[in-house]
Design a protein around this motif. Structure first.
Motif, PDB file in Angstrom:
ATOM      1  N   TYR A 119       2.407   8.642   2.226  1.00  0.00           N
ATOM      2  CA  TYR A 119       2.062   7.456   2.954  1.00  0.00           C
ATOM      3  C   TYR A 119       2.443   7.454   4.282  1.00  0.00           C
ATOM      4  O   TYR A 119       3.576   7.542   4.471  1.00  0.00           O
ATOM      5  N   THR A 133     -12.860   2.570   0.120  1.00  0.00           N
ATOM      6  CA  THR A 133     -11.566   2.994  -0.299  1.00  0.00           C
ATOM      7  C   THR A 133     -11.299   4.450  -0.060  1.00  0.00           C
ATOM      8  O   THR A 133     -12.015   5.197  -0.648  1.00  0.00           O
ATOM      9  N   SER A 149      -4.783   2.213  -1.445  1.00  0.00           N
ATOM     10  CA  SER A 149      -5.057   1.533  -0.444  1.00  0.00           C
ATOM     11  C   SER A 149      -5.768   0.092  -0.935  1.00  0.00           C
ATOM     12  O   SER A 149      -5.653  -0.978  -0.299  1.00  0.00           O
ATOM     13  N   THR A 150      -6.082   0.174  -2.213  1.00  0.00           N
ATOM     14  CA  THR A 150      -6.748  -0.825  -2.631  1.00  0.00           C
ATOM     15  C   THR A 150      -5.868  -1.416  -3.761  1.00  0.00           C
ATOM     16  O   THR A 150      -5.984  -2.647  -4.213  1.00  0.00           O
ATOM     17  N   PRO A 192       0.829  -1.312   0.075  1.00  0.00           N
ATOM     18  CA  PRO A 192      -0.015   0.026   0.047  1.00  0.00           C
ATOM     19  C   PRO A 192       0.785   1.223  -0.085  1.00  0.00           C
ATOM     20  O   PRO A 192       0.327   2.201  -0.132  1.00  0.00           O
ATOM     21  N   THR A 248      -5.980  -6.857  -2.444  1.00  0.00           N
ATOM     22  CA  THR A 248      -5.299  -5.964  -1.763  1.00  0.00           C
ATOM     23  C   THR A 248      -3.794  -6.427  -1.420  1.00  0.00           C
ATOM     24  O   THR A 248      -3.905  -7.847  -1.422  1.00  0.00           O
TER      25      THR A 248
END
Ligand code: SAM
Length: 327
Positions: free
Chosen positions: A35, A319, A324-325, A21, A264
């Motif tokens: 992030y 989401t 993230s996905t 991610p 994911t």
């Protein structure tokens, strides 16, 4: 083989797998503050877990795999993941979406591992605007990597640009210059609302139709949609080596052509980018003996896929941002 098909007659030969991610960019529409790992963050799937996952999906007819993230090249074992994925029987197209920061350094290594298609995100051809959008002044090196990929005859090279009102929505002339002699596809993607970006979305969302009108006026022709094509509307022009694709998720019937599923980085199956739930597959990736259970679990969930997303109603599911996905 139990095929990957849903109750609306759609088939899903295409899997998008996020392998991490984390991302090293700070795109204004996705991770504007960069992030930040959650203290309780679960480790991404290991190489062994990924291998088992891919065996399960290929058993059900998946043959196109896209590695994505976050930023896949942040993961140190990316080349090994590519090599392992390429060796899974049944995978014929191995693609990756990347911001291209390591492209010029790692291209040959990735190709040697089996990568045969790449999408590089390039939101602007203007150096200053690119830096403002992504937080990194890296345009020149990224475009150099893209040219290397073209010269190396990587079978499919595409660029992704998210259309942003008053930021990069007047750059068609620069793109046309770029596409004149390059056999490359650029995809203009309409900005999508996600859980975290509503104020930004309201300010910068622009419908792609305006751009399509300009293309038609300039003599670009819409190509008929191939049976197994993804969601892009493809245009070409006899004077240009490159092609233009439009991805307009807010257009009518966008989801009718959906041919993909997502997993994911921690192994949750997502039936839709904007779905309300994930289905944890990781517990079924712990031993080679679980293949049958994995296949049964995936097959049993496909029927829950909705006919379309609810983005028009502002429902973005679970989401927060596409990193993230796996966008
Ligand atoms: N880091 C890689 C990259 O930059 O391509 C892969 C992950 S990124 C989430 C995948 C794609 O999703 C990129 O092309 C990015 O521009 C696009 N994207 C991210 N957020 C988006 C949004 N809200 N709307 C439309 N596209 C988005």
């Amino acid at each position: 083989m139990s095929p990957l098909a849903d109750r609306y007659g759609r088939r899903f030969p295409y899997l998008r797998l996020s392998i991490i991610p984390a991302c090293n960019f700070r795109c204004t529409y996705c991770l504007p503050h960069g992030y930040h790992a959650d203290a309780k963050a679960t480790a991404p799937l290991s190489l062994q877990e990924i291998t088992r996952l891919l065996r399960g999906f290929t058993e059900m007819g998946m043959h196109k795999l896209r590695i994505t993230g976050g930023e896949p090249s942040v993961r140190h074992d990316l080349t090994e993941i590519l090599r392992t994925a390429a060796a899974v029987p049944g995978i014929t197209k191995l693609a990756m979406t990347t911001n291209g920061t390591l492209l010029s350094k790692r291209l040959y290594e990735w190709m040697d591992a089996g990568l045969n298609a790449i999408n590089v995100s390039v939101d602007s051809l203007d150096r200053a605007s690119f830096a403002r959008i992504t937080g990194h002044d890296r345009l020149e090196d990224i475009l150099h990597g893209v040219d290397m990929a073209l010269e190396a005859d990587l079978p499919a090279v595409k660029l992704n640009a998210v259309l942003l009102r008053d930021v990069n929505d007047r750059e068609l002339p620069a793109w046309l210059d770029y596409l004149r002699d390059r056999r490359i596809g650029v995809r203009f993607i309409e900005l999508m609302q996600t859980g975290d970006n509503l104020p930004f979305f309201r300010e910068h969302h622009v419908r792609a139709e305006t751009l399509e009108t300009q293309l038609l006026e300039a003599g670009w022709q819409l190509l008929p949609r191939a049976a197994d094509a993804g969601p892009a509307r493809e245009y070409r022009h006899p004077d240009y080596a490159g092609r233009i694709g439009i991805i307009a998720p807010y257009s009518k019937d966008f989801c009718a052509g959906c041919n993909r599923l997502r997993v994911t980085a921690t192994g949750d199956l997502r039936l839709c980018l904007f779905g309300e739930f994930g289905i944890p597959l990781r517990p079924l990736l712990q031993s080679d003996d679980q293949l049958e259970d994995l296949v049964r679990a995936i097959g049993g969930q496909i029927g829950r896929k909705e006919q379309g997303h609810f983005l028009h109603e502002g429902r973005t599911g679970i989401t927060p941002h596409l990193a993230s996905t796996g966008g």
